[in-house]
Design an enzyme around this catalytic site. Structure first.
Site, short mmCIF file in Angstrom:
data_model
loop_
_atom_site.label_atom_id
_atom_site.label_comp_id
_atom_site.label_asym_id
_atom_site.label_seq_id
_atom_site.Cartn_x
_atom_site.Cartn_y
_atom_site.Cartn_z
CB ALA A 11 1.68 0.73 6.21
CD GLU A 24 3.05 8.16 5.62
OE1 GLU A 24 1.96 8.00 6.21
OE2 GLU A 24 3.17 8.89 4.62
CE LYS A 77 1.88 4.42 3.47
NZ LYS A 77 1.41 4.98 4.75
CE LYS A 89 1.82 5.82 9.62
NZ LYS A 89 0.42 5.70 10.10
#
Length: 226
Positions: free
Chosen positions: A114, A112, A43, A26
């Protein structure tokens, strides 16, 4: 606003990068998207800081961007576990109501996640709930090797059962013969790119891989976001 128009409007804001599994690539794909689209990276939930640098630092290095193109994580946790488990170790609770898309001016945003779609964020919510809340189309990162058909099709089914838009799939690493065609056919999805493994991961290799990513305008202009 029609569903198609809404999906295209969301794509102009950016995409949410998730994977069929952990360690599927990713962060590498996110760095390639940031480089290809001159995007901003975020993120929102970072774990594992006790063992390695955060993904924000990795993307800055790989995409060759400065801190001005990175939105700091909303939550940064030490343990290399799911956000829910890592937060519990620090007596913290992640409240999805506090997570909102940041303003990044005219640039698209690459978010992004997790882990995969059903990784717990808190006691009641999963990563897929965060995707739905943020409202960005998904770029699904998948392996090309044995087992990817099942993992990829299950992930696509989970997204569509929630009514979430899928911009496409990026296949990371070597591709077993027939896997791409099977995913396209049974998943009714566009393969955005196949990114081969690089012997050395650095800004130069990401620059080369980013050339394999279609322009965001091409994805927006496609017949449909699936």
């Amino acid at each position: 606003m029609s569903g198609l128009t809404a999906d295209r409007a969301a794509l102009r804001r950016g995409v949410f990068v998730t994977g069929t599994d952990t360690n599927v690539g990713k962060t590498l794909v996110a760095a390639c998207l940031v480089r290809a689209w001159q995007a901003v990276y975020w993120k929102p939930l970072q774990t594992g800081l006790a063992e390695q640098a955060g993904d924000s630092e990795t993307v800055m290095r790989l995409a060759g961007i400065g801190a001005e193109r990175v939105v700091p994580p909303h939550t940064a946790l030490q343990a290399p576990l799911s956000p829910y488990a890592a937060a519990a170790l620090e007596n913290a609770v992640i409240d999805l109501a506090c997570l909102r898309l940041p303003s990044v001016n005219a640039r698209p945003l690459v978010v992004e996640g997790a882990g995969g779609l059903l990784v717990p964020v808190n006691e009641t919510a999963m990563m897929i709930d965060l995707i739905g809340q943020l409202g960005l189309p998904v770029v699904l990162v998948a392996r090309g090797t044995l087992g990817t058909i099942n993992h990829t099709l299950l992930s696509l089914e989970a997204l569509r059962n929630r009514g979430l838009a899928v911009a496409g799939v990026v296949i990371s690493g070597p591709v077993l013969t027939g896997n791409r065609e099977t995913i396209v056919h049974h998943g009714d999805v566009r393969i955005l790119a196949e990114l081969p493994w690089a012997e050395r991961l650095d800004a130069a290799s990401v620059m080369r891989l980013a050339r394999l990513i279609p322009p965001l305008a091409d994805i927006i202009g496609a017949d449909r976001v699936q």
